[in-house]
Design a protein around this motif. Structure first.
Motif, PDB file in Angstrom:
ATOM      1  N   ALA A 228      -5.102  12.337   0.275  1.00 30.71           N
ATOM      2  CA  ALA A 228      -5.003  12.097   1.449  1.00 30.71           C
ATOM      3  C   ALA A 228      -6.513  11.464   1.793  1.00 30.71           C
ATOM      4  N   PHE A 229      -7.166  12.340   2.293  1.00 28.70           N
ATOM      5  CA  PHE A 229      -8.647  12.722   2.784  1.00 28.70           C
ATOM      6  C   PHE A 229      -9.739  12.010   1.474  1.00 28.70           C
ATOM      7  N   GLN A 230      -9.307  13.358   0.659  1.00 28.41           N
ATOM      8  CA  GLN A 230      -9.882  12.979  -0.776  1.00 28.41           C
ATOM      9  C   GLN A 230      -9.960  11.973  -1.607  1.00 28.41           C
ATOM     10  N   VAL A 231      -8.952  11.196  -1.338  1.00 27.67           N
ATOM     11  CA  VAL A 231      -8.251   9.510  -1.907  1.00 27.67           C
ATOM     12  C   VAL A 231      -9.397   8.860  -0.841  1.00 27.67           C
ATOM     13  N   ALA A 232      -9.092   8.919   0.091  1.00 28.93           N
ATOM     14  CA  ALA A 232     -10.095   7.865   1.487  1.00 28.93           C
ATOM     15  C   ALA A 232     -11.687   7.900   1.220  1.00 28.93           C
ATOM     16  N   ASP A 233     -11.897   9.570   1.055  1.00 25.86           N
ATOM     17  CA  ASP A 233     -13.262   9.387   0.145  1.00 25.86           C
ATOM     18  C   ASP A 233     -13.327   9.177  -0.739  1.00 25.86           C
TER      19      ASP A 233
ATOM     20  N   GLY B 240      -8.164   1.882  -8.982  1.00 30.62           N
ATOM     21  CA  GLY B 240      -8.571  -0.028  -8.175  1.00 30.62           C
ATOM     22  C   GLY B 240      -8.274   0.555  -6.889  1.00 30.62           C
ATOM     23  N   ILE B 241      -9.286  -0.294  -6.447  1.00 33.45           N
ATOM     24  CA  ILE B 241      -8.729  -0.334  -4.481  1.00 33.45           C
ATOM     25  C   ILE B 241      -8.272  -0.202  -3.712  1.00 33.45           C
ATOM     26  N   ASP B 242      -6.828  -1.122  -4.565  1.00 24.90           N
ATOM     27  CA  ASP B 242      -5.496  -1.507  -3.855  1.00 24.90           C
ATOM     28  C   ASP B 242      -4.727  -0.768  -4.261  1.00 24.90           C
ATOM     29  N   GLY B 243      -4.541   0.051  -4.994  1.00 25.05           N
ATOM     30  CA  GLY B 243      -4.256   1.451  -5.984  1.00 25.05           C
ATOM     31  C   GLY B 243      -4.230   2.354  -5.293  1.00 25.05           C
ATOM     32  N   ALA B 244      -5.361   2.490  -4.950  1.00 24.11           N
ATOM     33  CA  ALA B 244      -6.457   3.832  -3.577  1.00 24.11           C
ATOM     34  C   ALA B 244      -5.050   4.133  -2.928  1.00 24.11           C
ATOM     35  N   LEU B 245      -5.216   2.489  -2.541  1.00 22.72           N
ATOM     36  CA  LEU B 245      -5.361   2.277  -0.863  1.00 22.72           C
ATOM     37  C   LEU B 245      -3.792   2.717  -0.529  1.00 22.72           C
ATOM     38  N   ASP B 246      -2.406   2.265  -1.997  1.00 27.67           N
ATOM     39  CA  ASP B 246      -1.683   2.221  -1.753  1.00 27.67           C
ATOM     40  C   ASP B 246      -1.258   4.154  -2.004  1.00 27.67           C
ATOM     41  N   ARG B 247      -1.599   4.428  -2.464  1.00 25.57           N
ATOM     42  CA  ARG B 247      -1.789   6.552  -2.420  1.00 25.57           C
ATOM     43  C   ARG B 247      -1.646   6.569  -1.387  1.00 25.57           C
ATOM     44  N   LEU B 248      -2.958   6.164  -1.250  1.00 24.60           N
ATOM     45  CA  LEU B 248      -3.450   6.660   0.779  1.00 24.60           C
ATOM     46  C   LEU B 248      -2.109   6.700   1.211  1.00 24.60           C
ATOM     47  N   ASP B 249      -1.810   5.466   1.809  1.00 24.31           N
ATOM     48  CA  ASP B 249      -0.736   4.722   2.537  1.00 24.31           C
ATOM     49  C   ASP B 249       0.547   6.618   1.895  1.00 24.31           C
TER      50      ASP B 249
ATOM     51  N   VAL C 243      -4.405   0.277   6.606  1.00 22.19           N
ATOM     52  CA  VAL C 243      -3.628   0.572   5.354  1.00 22.19           C
ATOM     53  C   VAL C 243      -3.286   2.036   5.585  1.00 22.19           C
ATOM     54  N   ALA C 244      -3.978   2.827   6.548  1.00 23.44           N
ATOM     55  CA  ALA C 244      -3.291   4.139   6.955  1.00 23.44           C
ATOM     56  C   ALA C 244      -2.466   3.855   7.999  1.00 23.44           C
TER      57      ALA C 244
END
Length: 286
Positions: A200-205, A237-246, A284-285
Motif C-alpha cells: 500500500a505504501f509503495q502504491v501511494a508512493d 492509472g491514478i484512479d486504478g492505483a487509488l482503488d488498489r491502495l484502498d 481514498v485511504a
C-alpha cells in the motif's frame, strides 16, 4: 516521553556507536546525514505498535528491532539515490548523501548502516535475537528482500505486485513480524499485515510521484516516468492505483491476528494510511 522521541534517541545511540573516536570522520558524518533528520519513521513506529498490540513488556528488545529496521531503511535510501539507480539530488528535503559527500562515501555509508543495524539488534535484543536476526535478514537480502526488490528493476519483465512486495513490503513485514517476535509471541502470522501495508505504501508512493508536490515530499517527482520504471500509477492509472491502495489498506486491517491490542492497532493503521497520499487524495485511504 512519546514514541517518536524514543525512536530518535535509539537511532542516535546507534549512530554514536559508529562515530566513536578513531572512525573516519567524513564517513561518520555521511551516516548521520543519512539518518537525521528522518522522515515519518513509519517502519519503526509500526514495529513498536505491533509489539504493544501483542502485549509486550520487553520494550528494549522492541526498540532495538525498530531502530535496526529504520537503519536498514535509511541504508536503502542512500543506495537508491545513487547515480546507478535513481540519481536523486534530494532526499528528505536536503542533498542526498552522494551529492553531499560523494559517491564513494555514499556507497560505504549505506553498507555501514546495514552492518550497524545488525549490531544494534545484537546489542539490544538478546532475548529474541535468533528470531529477529532471521526475520530482519530475510527482509533485506535474497530472494524476497529489498535487495531483490531493487534488482527487479534490472529485469526485462516483472509482476508489479511481486516487485512491490520485495522493494517495500519486505521491510514492512520485518516491522510487523519483528514487533511480534520482540513481544515473544508467534510472529509469522503477522507477515501478511506488513506485506499488505508495504505494498500500500509503495502504491501511494507511485501516486505521489505523479501527483505529489516535491516540496512537500522532500524529493523530486516524476522519477518513475523519467527512468521508465514500473509503477502502479503508470500501470493502473491514478484512479486504478487509488482503488488498489484502498483495497490493500482494508486487507491489511482485516489481516491483523487476534491480539490484546487488535482494535487499537486497526484504528491506527487506518489513520496512518491517510498520511500516505497528497492531501487532496486522502479520502481514498480513509
Amino acid at each position: 516521553m512519546d514514541v517518536v522521541t524514543r525512536i530518535e534517541q535509539a537511532l542516535d545511540g546507534a549512530v554514536r556507536e559508529a562515530e566513536s573516536s578513531g572512525a573516519p570522520p567524513r564517513l561518520a558524518a555521511a551516516m548521520r546525514h543519512a539518518v537525521f533528520p528522518g522522515g515519518a519513521r513509519i517502519r519503526p513506529r509500526l514495529c513498536l505498535a505491533v509489539a504493544k498490540a501483542c502485549g509486550t513488556e520487553d520494550y528494549p528488545t522492541a526498540f532495538a528491532a525498530a531502530a535496526a529496521i529504520e537503519l536498514l531503511h535509511c541504508a536503502s535510501l542512500v543506495h537508491d539515490d545513487l547515480p546507478c539507480f535513481d540519481d536523486a539530488a534530494v532526499r528528505r528535503g536536503k542533498p542526498s548523501v552522494h551529492r553531499a559527500f560523494g559517491e564513494p562515501l555514499a556507497v560505504l555509508a549505506g553498507d555501514a548502516l546495514i552492518v550497524l543495524a545488525f549490531e544494534t539488534l545484537a546489542r539490544g535484543a538478546v532475548a529474541q535475537l535468533p528470531a529477529l536476526l532471521l526475520c530482519v535478514g530475510r527482509s533485506v537480502g535474497m530472494p524476497f528482500g529489498i535487495v531483490a526488490g531493487q534488482a527487479w528493476e534490472s529485469e526485462p519483465r516483472v509482476d508489479l505486485a511481486r516487485y512491490h512486495r520485495a522493494k517495500t513490503g519486505a521491510l514492512f513485514a520485518a516491522a510487523t513480524v519483528g514487533g511480534a517476535a520482540a513481544a515473544g509471541v508467534e510472529s509469522d502470522c503477522w507477515r501478511s499485515l506488513g506485506e499488505k501495508l508495504g505494498e500500500a505504501f509503495q502504491v501511494a508512493d507511485d501516486i505521489r510521484d505523479v501527483a505529489g508536490d516535491p516540496d512537500d515530499l522532500g524529493k523530486p517527482v516524476g522519477r518513475d516516468a523519467a527512468l521508465n520504471r514500473m509503477s502502479a500509477a503508470r500501470e493502473l492509472g491514478i484512479d486504478g492505483a487509488l482503488d488498489r491502495l484502498d483495497l490493500l489498506v482494508a486487507e491489511a486491517a482485516d489481516s491483523i491476528p487476534r491480539c490484546p491490542g487488535g482494535a487499537e492497532l486497526r484504528t491506527l493503521i487506518r489513520l496512518e494510511a491517510q498520511r500516505f497520499l497528497p492531501k487532496e487524495l486522502v479520502r481514498v485511504a480513509a
